[in-house]
Structures are given as structure tokens and as C-alpha cells.
Design an enzyme around this catalytic site. Structure first.
Site, PDB file in Angstrom:
ATOM      1  N   SER A   1      52.970  74.616  46.507  1.00 15.59           N
ATOM      2  CA  SER A   1      52.772  74.343  45.094  1.00 15.59           C
ATOM      3  C   SER A   1      54.062  73.787  44.485  1.00 15.59           C
ATOM      4  O   SER A   1      54.585  72.775  44.956  1.00 15.59           O
ATOM      5  CB  SER A   1      52.265  75.600  44.382  1.00 15.59           C
ATOM      6  OG  SER A   1      51.742  75.295  43.128  1.00 15.59           O
ATOM      7  N   TYR A   2      54.622  74.440  43.448  1.00 10.15           N
ATOM      8  CA  TYR A   2      55.862  73.935  42.854  1.00 10.15           C
ATOM      9  C   TYR A   2      57.054  74.093  43.794  1.00 10.15           C
ATOM     10  O   TYR A   2      58.132  73.553  43.525  1.00 10.15           O
ATOM     11  CB  TYR A   2      56.148  74.621  41.519  1.00 10.15           C
ATOM     12  CG  TYR A   2      57.211  73.905  40.725  1.00 10.15           C
ATOM     13  CD1 TYR A   2      56.923  72.694  40.095  1.00 10.15           C
ATOM     14  CD2 TYR A   2      58.493  74.410  40.609  1.00 10.15           C
ATOM     15  CE1 TYR A   2      57.900  72.008  39.389  1.00 10.15           C
ATOM     16  CE2 TYR A   2      59.475  73.744  39.891  1.00 10.15           C
ATOM     17  CZ  TYR A   2      59.172  72.540  39.286  1.00 10.15           C
ATOM     18  OH  TYR A   2      60.145  71.859  38.579  1.00 10.15           O
TER      19      TYR A   2
ATOM     20  N   ASP B   1      41.569  72.021  48.106  1.00  9.12           N
ATOM     21  CA  ASP B   1      42.298  72.254  46.858  1.00  9.12           C
ATOM     22  C   ASP B   1      42.167  71.023  45.965  1.00  9.12           C
ATOM     23  O   ASP B   1      42.458  69.907  46.383  1.00  9.12           O
ATOM     24  CB  ASP B   1      43.776  72.508  47.176  1.00  9.12           C
ATOM     25  CG  ASP B   1      44.637  72.639  45.930  1.00  9.12           C
ATOM     26  OD1 ASP B   1      44.104  73.061  44.881  1.00  9.12           O
ATOM     27  OD2 ASP B   1      45.843  72.337  46.012  1.00  9.12           O
TER      28      ASP B   1
ATOM     29  N   GLY C   1      54.994  77.869  41.112  1.00  8.99           N
ATOM     30  CA  GLY C   1      54.756  78.220  39.721  1.00  8.99           C
ATOM     31  C   GLY C   1      55.124  77.055  38.808  1.00  8.99           C
ATOM     32  O   GLY C   1      54.305  76.196  38.551  1.00  8.99           O
TER      33      GLY C   1
END
Length: 489
Positions: A222-223, A406, A126
Site C-alpha cells: 500500500s503506502y 484489489d 496508510g
């Protein structure tokens, strides 16, 4: 010449890639973070990380946990299919009793000799997104949610086939995790998240003491390219001083945001190399954009904006995948692990907001969402590479993997970040196989194994569950993925 902030340029990126009907997901939250952080935010240093880890050790809260694991055992989940042959648990672990801060977890044991299997922690990114909603029920967990938002179906490629898997909603304010001190939601950041996750772990291991001696791995995407290395570092430093040693063996981060400069450059190079923008636009970006600078020229800003317009209305997180066009719930439709539904977020939000589901999960009544609004993320460093260097020197297993479709945190960004470390190659680039097909490509450096997953987007196990399972088996066994076709996962 007029100068514009690099992050203002990336704001245009986030506005252009939002999809019709979509709610904010973990890649969107990453955009928001980059935009909100100060351009003067200094990079992470090891002295900072060590000081924080030492503070964590000196102030870590440990509470009695006897009997709580049985209270957390899930009897059955609403809509659960027949044939479930593993135990599952969920509930809260207190990480700060004064603030009333509680982190929510979901834990699934392996159906096959769990006492001999490693323990794997999964973290979504996130920042502000749920490991329950994404990791557990859309990616690598044992269940997926049908399009009716009420029933579940089995994922035959779940990672608990080979490990005991723990999903953590972190920090407080994400998913079912909460704090009774509302200011906690306004001062979340990398430091507090690493500290709370560490305190969660040492308390969770008191609740499930049988897992204290198991090999422990941290994974995420991701994060979580920030979360996972920082938590690993916190564990290693605290292991030096605490009697509560955690048996950390390795980490694996997927489509991970590691370094701002290489990450941003990698996005635009990926667009061009995948025929998503023109030669002319790419030439302008190559000539006028310096992604290591705090500011960029107006020419660069215009060129990067044009690049994003030229790609059209595609799913930025899987450039070859369909978008969600009909998010409505559909009765009588059974999902398939072989065909990921791009509207899955909507089914998950319906499911986790059902009162009977929250009751079965031992969760407080909550307006649950995949991603939460954390008002001010205070301390996101521009690069996590110093921590990765420390982990390399600590000789734990370190894998970086990348779904190759991605565009938000693309394979080029991961390669550029690794290349800055100038590590010697131990095993040259080669294909690896899942079943009878090429699953992707792998290269082993001294200290890092880099793996691509063919045909996977930002959330690798969603789009390529079989290949993701093959990869994680290799990671857990400390071997490279298969070099030839085979009849396994």
C-alpha cells in the site's frame, strides 16, 4: 467550464467505498492522504532525497544496546497455541532521545537455522497503519487471531518459515510507537519516516548484532510503496559514508501506491475491465479525464463518481471477497489460514488491547488501533518513480507485486507506473505456479520484476498465503517463481 480538484473527486471515492461496521484501514488512510495533500506539492527529486539521507547520516542517533535483546524476548503470547518452535521478541527502540520518540517492533526468527536465513523488514502503509496488526497478525506472521479476540492459531505459510522477519510500527503515533513530544504527531511525513526507520535499523542491528552480516530485504504494501523505496534509498546513500553499512539486497512492494497519475487512471480502467461499470461511463472517463492534470473537468468528476456508484457495495480491496457483516467476538470459533475472515480487524483490536497481551509484548499501556490519526502528513510526493529509477541503477533486487482482485491499488495502476519507465523486457510474461495451480503471472524487466498474485486482494498474504510464500521464496533466492507445477508451498 467548471474545474474540480482531482483529489476532491477521489474524496467521493473514499466515501463510497467505506464498508458497514468498518474502521479506517490502510487503504482508507491512503485516500485521506491523497485528499489532504496540496495539488501544488512537487514531485520527489533525487537531490531532495540525497540531502535528507546525508542529514540522517550526520545526525543519526546510536545508543548502547547491550543486553536489550534478551530483555525483549517474549516468553509466550497470551492464547499462543502449542507447537511454537521459534524465538520471538518485541519492544522499543529509541530514535530520538530528546523528543522521547520510540518505535515499536515485533521480531520472529525462523525456526530453521535462523543464523543462515536472511533478515526481512515488513512495513505496512496508510500512512499511519500498523505492521503488527496487519502484517504480523493478519498476513505473513506466524500467528493469526481467532474470532474470540483472545487466542491465536498458527499460520503454516508464515514468512519466517524461510526468513527472520522484523515488523516495524512506524512512524511514531502508529500502534505502540509513540513520542513524548506531541508535535511529532502533527509533522509526520515521508522524510521523517525514512529517517526514523533508518535510525531504528542501525540501533536494532546493534541490539541484534548477529544479523549485521545477513542479507537484508525490505518489503511492504500500500503506502509502503513510498516507505520502502525511500528507506532503501536512505540506506544506500548512508552506506557510502557510514561505517554502519546495512547489507541491503532488495525490496518488494505489494499493491503499492507509486505514482498519483497512473494510480488514479488504473483504478477506473480496472473497474471497467472487471465489469464493475458501464461502457458509457468508461467512455466519458476516457474522453474527459486527464489524470496528469491538477484539476479535472466537471464532466470527468461526474463520470468518475458514477463509476464508483455503479460498482455497488462490494469490498473495494478484494472485489470478489465477502464483507464483514458481524464484527462481534465469537467464543469457541477457530480460524483457518485457508479462509481469511474479513472481520479480522476487530479480533486484532480486541487482542492487542488486552492488558496481558501488552504486558507480554513489553508495550506501554496503550489504546491500540490498526490505523492512527496523524494530523498532517507534510511531504508526500506525487510520484516515487525517481527513487525507483535510482534503485534500479543501484542493481538491488526490485520486485513489484500485485494481488489481482484489489480495486484500490489495482494491477492496472502498477502496470501503468512500470510502463512509464520504458524498461526492456528480459523474460516475457508467463504464468507461475504455487503447488499445482497457477499462482499468478510474472514478467521480468531490466531492473524490475513484476508479479501478479491470482485471487489476492490488497493484503496479498491474507487472501493467498501459500501463493504469497511461494512468491517471497523466489524473491529471496533471486529467481523467478516456478514455471511449472510442483509440490512445494
Amino acid at each position: 467550464m467548471k474545474k474540480l480538484s482531482l483529489y476532491a473527486c477521489l474524496l467521493k471515492l473514499s466515501l463510497l467505498v467505506l464498508l458497514p461496521y468498518s474502521k479506517a484501514n490502510q487503504a482508507d488512510k491512503l485516500d485521506e492522504l491523497i485528499l489532504s495533500r496540496s495539488s501544488k506539492n512537487p514531485p520527489l527529486t533525487l537531490s531532495w532525497a540525497e540531502e535528507e539521507a546525508l542529514k540522517t547520516h550526520s545526525s543519526a542517533y546510536v545508543a548502547p544496546q547491550e543486553g536489550l535483546s534478551q530483555a525483549d524476548k517474549i516468553l509466550t503470547l497470551p492464547g499462543q497455541p502449542y507447537g511454537v518452535n521459534f524465538d520471538q521478541y518485541s519492544g522499543y527502540v529509541t530514535v530520538d532521545p530528546v523528543a522521547g520518540r520510540e518505535l515499536f517492533y515485533y521480531f520472529v526468527e525462523s525456526p530453521y537455522n535462523p543464523s543462515t536465513k536472511p533478515l526481512v523488514l515488513w512495513l505496512n502503509g496508510g500512512p499511519g497503519c500498523s505492521s503488527l496488526g496487519y502484517g504480523a497478525f493478519e498476513e505473513l506472521g506466524p500467528f493469526r487471531i481467532n474470532s474470540d479476540g483472545k487466542t491465536l492459531y498458527l499460520n503454516k505459510y508464515a514468512w519466517n518459515e524461510v526468513a527472520n522477519v522484523l515488523f516495524l510500527e512506524s512512524p511514531a503515533g502508529v500502534g505502540f510507537s509513540y513520542s513524548n513530544t506531541t508535535s511529532d504527531y502533527e509533522k509526520a511525513g515521508d522524510k521523517s519516516t525514512a529517517k526514523d526507520s533508518y535510525v531504528f535499523l542501525i540501533n536494532w542491528l546493534e541490539r541484534f548484532p548477529q544479523y549485521k552480516t545477513h542479507d537484508f530485504y525490505i518489503t511492504g504494501e500500500s503506502y509502503a510503496g513510498h516507505y520502502v523505496p525511500q528507506l532503501a534509498y536512505t540506506i544506500l546513500v548512508n552506506n557510502k559514508f557510514s561505517h554502519q553499512s546495512i547489507n541491503l539486497k532488495g525490496i518488494a512492494i505489494g499493491n503499492a501506491w507509486i505514482d498519483d497519475a497512473t494510480g488514479s487512471k488504473g483504478i477506473f480502467d480496472y473497474l471497467w475491465t472487471h465489469a464493475l461499470n458501464s461502457d458509457q461511463t468508461h467512455e466519458l472517463i476516457e474522453k474527459y479525464c486527464d489524470f496528469t492534470s491538477e484539476t479535472i473537468s466537471e464532466i470527468c468528476s461526474n463520470a468518475t463518481t458514477r463509476a464508483l456508484v455503479e460498482k455497488g457495495k462490494i469490498d473495494f480491496y478484494n472485489i470478489y471477497a465477502p464483507r464483514c457483516h458481524d464484527p462481534s467476538l465469537k467464543n469457541g470459533s477457530t480460524g483457518s489460514v485457508y479462509d481469511f475472515d474479513p472481520c479480522s480487524d476487530y479480533y486484532g483490536e480486541a487482542y492487542f488491547n488486552r492488558p496481558e497481551v501488552q504486558l507480554a509484548l513489553h508495550a506501554k499501556p496503550t489504546n491500540w488501533t490498526h490505523c492512527s490519526e496523524l494530523l498532517d502528513w507534510n511531504d508526500s510526493p506525487t510520484t516515487i518513480l525517481p527513487v525507483i529509477k535510482y534503485l534500479i541503477d543501484s542493481n538491488i533486487g526490485l520486485w513489484i507485486y500485485s494481488g489481482d482482485t484489489d480495486a484500490r491499488v489495482p494491477v492496472t495502476s502498477s502496470r501503468y507506473a512500470i510502463n512509464t519507465l520504458k524498461l526492456p523486457i528480459q523474460v516475457p510474461w508467463r504464468p507461475w505456479y504455487s503447488g499445482n495451480e497457477v499462482g499468478g503471472y510474472v514478467v521480468k524487466y531490466k531492473g524490475i520484476t513484476f508479479v501478479t498474485v491470482r485471487g489476492a486482494g490488497h493484503v496479498v498474504p491474507s487472501w493467498q498465503p501459500a501463493r504469497a510464500l511461494t512468491m517471497i521464496v523466489s524473491f529471496l533466492y533471486g529467481s523467478l517463481p516456478p514455471a511449472s507445477p510442483w509440490n512445494g508451498f
